[in-house]
Each structure stands twice: as structure tokens, then as C-alpha cells.
Write an enzyme that holds these catalytic residues in place. Structure first.
Site, PDB file in Angstrom:
ATOM      1  N   ASN A   1       0.750   4.611 -37.088  1.00 11.80           N
ATOM      2  CA  ASN A   1       0.942   4.565 -38.545  1.00 11.80           C
ATOM      3  C   ASN A   1      -0.367   4.326 -39.286  1.00 11.80           C
ATOM      4  O   ASN A   1      -0.558   4.857 -40.383  1.00 11.80           O
ATOM      5  CB  ASN A   1       1.992   3.510 -38.915  1.00 11.80           C
ATOM      6  CG  ASN A   1       3.392   4.021 -38.647  1.00 11.80           C
ATOM      7  OD1 ASN A   1       3.882   4.870 -39.372  1.00 11.80           O
ATOM      8  ND2 ASN A   1       3.997   3.543 -37.565  1.00 11.80           N
TER       9      ASN A   1
ATOM     10  N   ILE B   1       4.937 -13.053 -37.597  1.00 12.22           N
ATOM     11  CA  ILE B   1       5.430 -13.533 -38.893  1.00 12.22           C
ATOM     12  C   ILE B   1       4.270 -14.205 -39.616  1.00 12.22           C
ATOM     13  O   ILE B   1       3.457 -14.905 -38.990  1.00 12.22           O
ATOM     14  CB  ILE B   1       6.598 -14.510 -38.668  1.00 12.22           C
ATOM     15  CG1 ILE B   1       7.798 -13.726 -38.129  1.00 12.22           C
ATOM     16  CG2 ILE B   1       6.959 -15.258 -39.947  1.00 12.22           C
ATOM     17  CD1 ILE B   1       8.917 -14.585 -37.623  1.00 12.22           C
TER      18      ILE B   1
ATOM     19  N   ASN C   1       5.587  -4.127 -45.647  1.00 15.26           N
ATOM     20  CA  ASN C   1       5.851  -4.012 -44.210  1.00 15.26           C
ATOM     21  C   ASN C   1       6.649  -2.741 -43.920  1.00 15.26           C
ATOM     22  O   ASN C   1       7.524  -2.357 -44.688  1.00 15.26           O
ATOM     23  CB  ASN C   1       6.666  -5.229 -43.741  1.00 15.26           C
ATOM     24  CG  ASN C   1       6.988  -5.176 -42.262  1.00 15.26           C
ATOM     25  OD1 ASN C   1       6.119  -4.902 -41.438  1.00 15.26           O
ATOM     26  ND2 ASN C   1       8.242  -5.438 -41.908  1.00 15.26           N
TER      27      ASN C   1
ATOM     28  N   HIS D   1       9.251  -1.072 -41.333  1.00 15.60           N
ATOM     29  CA  HIS D   1      10.216  -1.571 -40.348  1.00 15.60           C
ATOM     30  C   HIS D   1      11.054  -0.411 -39.782  1.00 15.60           C
ATOM     31  O   HIS D   1      11.548   0.426 -40.550  1.00 15.60           O
ATOM     32  CB  HIS D   1      11.136  -2.614 -40.994  1.00 15.60           C
ATOM     33  CG  HIS D   1      12.043  -3.247 -40.002  1.00 15.60           C
ATOM     34  ND1 HIS D   1      11.608  -4.195 -39.093  1.00 15.60           N
ATOM     35  CD2 HIS D   1      13.350  -3.050 -39.744  1.00 15.60           C
ATOM     36  CE1 HIS D   1      12.618  -4.551 -38.328  1.00 15.60           C
ATOM     37  NE2 HIS D   1      13.689  -3.864 -38.690  1.00 15.60           N
TER      38      HIS D   1
ATOM     39  N   GLY E   1      -0.895   1.857 -33.299  1.00 12.44           N
ATOM     40  CA  GLY E   1      -1.531   2.199 -34.578  1.00 12.44           C
ATOM     41  C   GLY E   1      -1.357   3.637 -35.006  1.00 12.44           C
ATOM     42  O   GLY E   1      -2.170   4.160 -35.762  1.00 12.44           O
TER      43      GLY E   1
HETATM   44  C1  GAR Z   1       6.511   1.179 -35.937  1.00  9.24           C
HETATM   45  O1  GAR Z   1       7.661   1.879 -35.543  1.00  9.24           O
HETATM   46  C2  GAR Z   1       6.875   0.076 -36.921  1.00  9.24           C
HETATM   47  O2  GAR Z   1       7.968   0.394 -37.733  1.00  9.24           O
HETATM   48  C3  GAR Z   1       7.211  -1.047 -35.986  1.00  9.24           C
HETATM   49  O3  GAR Z   1       6.267  -0.959 -34.959  1.00  9.24           O
HETATM   50  C4  GAR Z   1       5.924   0.406 -34.762  1.00  9.24           C
HETATM   51  C5  GAR Z   1       4.413   0.506 -34.690  1.00  9.24           C
HETATM   52  O4  GAR Z   1       4.012   1.788 -34.311  1.00  9.24           O
HETATM   53  N1  GAR Z   1       7.164  -2.304 -36.654  1.00  9.24           N
HETATM   54  C6  GAR Z   1       7.930  -3.331 -36.337  1.00  9.24           C
HETATM   55  O5  GAR Z   1       8.743  -3.305 -35.428  1.00  9.24           O
HETATM   56  C7  GAR Z   1       7.708  -4.570 -37.187  1.00  9.24           C
HETATM   57  N2  GAR Z   1       8.742  -5.509 -36.956  1.00  9.24           N
HETATM   58  P1  GAR Z   1       2.462   2.210 -34.359  1.00  9.24           P
HETATM   59  O6  GAR Z   1       1.683   1.064 -33.715  1.00  9.24           O
HETATM   60  O7  GAR Z   1       2.381   3.467 -33.570  1.00  9.24           O
HETATM   61  O8  GAR Z   1       2.091   2.384 -35.793  1.00  9.24           O
END
Ligand code: GAR
Length: 214
Positions: free
Chosen positions: A16, A95, A110, A112, A14
Site C-alpha cells: 500500500n 495500537i 488507517n 483496514h 508495504g
Molecule cells: C493491508 O491489507 C491492510 O489493510 C492491513 O495490512 C495489510 C498490509 O499490506 N492492515 C491491517 O490489518 C491493520 N489492522 P501491505 O503491507 O502490503 O500494504
């Protein structure tokens, strides 16, 4: 300004989500209000971050449901008890069912960790290393029924200097922490339009998404 709330879906750390929560401290038009955090993992650190920031949060365990549709319906039931204008998938590793997408058409974005359309799905950093790509980055897109195929809103890239997974992951995170809040604030401030399959930001068309340089 009208209130604008975001529901964040996250499956893991988390960081982000944290970047969105930090914008609150800016106290300006870019500040983002997260009204609820949902995770499919009860032990996701994202939920702890929500708790620490006094944001409502909940978790639903996919293992308790016989299929994706029933799981998503349970998530939806709970989600509807909160106010939100946009759903942000920030590291949500599931998904979404067609029914769920239909309910929130055009209101789910989303994040990515690749330069889409390159490398949808998992293990993007590994793929970049394997292919010795010159650049890597992150993309934010609207969610449709495909795997990471929806209309690209924005992306940001960097030139690769070191082909090492953890290094690349850290660099992508650095970019994501700027890109995601920025795009959320563009949506909040109605600077972004997506109508008849045409994306416009500040009245300029970006068929393949806008590049942001940080
Ligand atoms: C991020 O890098 C995001 O882009 C990726 O997971 C990570 C989560 O980081 N998302 C995916 O791969 C979706 N397919 P976080 O939990 O530290 O925010």
C-alpha cells in the site's frame, strides 16, 4: 498548489505504501508526496521500498521500550524531524497510545482489510470465510482511541466468488491500492471535511463513509 506530505507507518510488505508512491508518477493533482516511512520492524519490506524510492525512513524497535507510551514517545521525537500533514497507517500492526493520538488529532487515517464496523482487529479474511459473508472489502477511517472504530471515510467492496484466504487477501489488496491513494488525494485537495462529527466529501454528507466502486 501547496505541498502536502504524508508520513506512512507500515509493519510489513508495504504494497500500500507502493501504491501511494506510484501516484507520484501520475504527476497530476492526485499525486501523493510521501515524506517519511516509519516501521516498528527493522526488516519490514516497506522500508526497502522507501529506500529504493529515495524516501527517508526509520525504524524503532518496541522491544527496547518498557511500555507503549515510551515507544510512541521515541517514534514521535524522530517523526517530528520530518515535515508531514497526514499520518497514514498502511499495514501498521500496532495500537497508538492516547498521547500520540492527541498530538495528531484528526490527522491520522488507517487502512483496514474489512468492511468496518464488521471485523475490527486481526484475521479479517478468515472471519469472512468462517461466516460465509456475501461481500468483503476494505475501509479507510480516521483513527481514534478504539480498535478500528474511528469515523469511516470511505470503503469499497466486492462480491465473494471464492472462499479462499489468499484469494480474498489479493482481492482486498487490489481494492486497497486504489482506495487509499484516492482518499489521500481527497484530503490533500481539501475535498474532505470532518467537523462537529460530520464527514463531508465534495460538500455531501456521508455519516457512514462514502462507498467507492472500482
Ligand atoms: C493491508 O491489507 C491492510 O489493510 C492491513 O495490512 C495489510 C498490509 O499490506 N492492515 C491491517 O490489518 C491493520 N489492522 P501491505 O503491507 O502490503 O500494504
Amino acid at each position: 498548489m501547496d505541498s502536502f506530505n504524508i508520513a506512512v507507518f507500515a509493519s510489513g510488505n508495504g504494497s500500500n505504501l507502493q501504491s501511494l508512491l506510484e501516484t507520484k508518477k501520475l504527476n497530476n493533482e492526485d499525486s501523493i508526496d510521501v515524506s517519511v516511512v516509519f516501521s516498528n520492524k527493522l526488516d519490514a519490506y516497506a522500508l526497502k521500498r522507501a529506500e529504493k524510492n529515495n524516501i527517508p525512513f526509520f525504524s524503532v524497535n518496541p522491544a527496547s521500550f518498557e511500555n507503549r507510551e515510551k515507544f510512541d514517545a521515541a517514534v514521535l521525537d524522530k517523526l517530528k524531524t520530518f515535515n508531514f500533514d497526514l499520518i497514514v497507517l498502511a499495514g501498521y500492526m500496532r495500537i497508538l497510545s492516547k498521547e500520540f493520538l492527541r498530538e495528531f488529532e484528526g490527522k491520522i487515517i488507517n487502512l483496514h482489510p474489512s468492511l468496518l464496523p464488521k471485523y475490527p482487529g486481526l484475521n479479517t479474511h478468515q472471519k469472512v470465510v468462517d461466516n460465509k459473508d456475501s461481500h468483503h472489502g476494505a475501509t479507510v477511517h480516521f483513527v481514534d482511541e478504539g480498535l478500528d472504530t474511528g469515523q469511516i471515510i470511505g470503503f469499497s467492496k466486492f462480491k465473494i466468488k471464492e472462499y479462499e484466504i489468499h484469494h480474498l487477501e489479493a482481492k482486498v489488496h487490489e481494492i486497497e491500492h486504489k482506495l487509499l491513494p484516492l482518499i489521500c488525494s481527497l484530503i490533500k485537495n481539501k475535498r474532505l471535511k470532518f467537523k462537529n462529527n460530520v464527514l463531508e466529501i465534495d460538500n455531501i454528507e456521508y455519516p457512514d463513509g462514502k462507498e467507492f466502486n472500482f
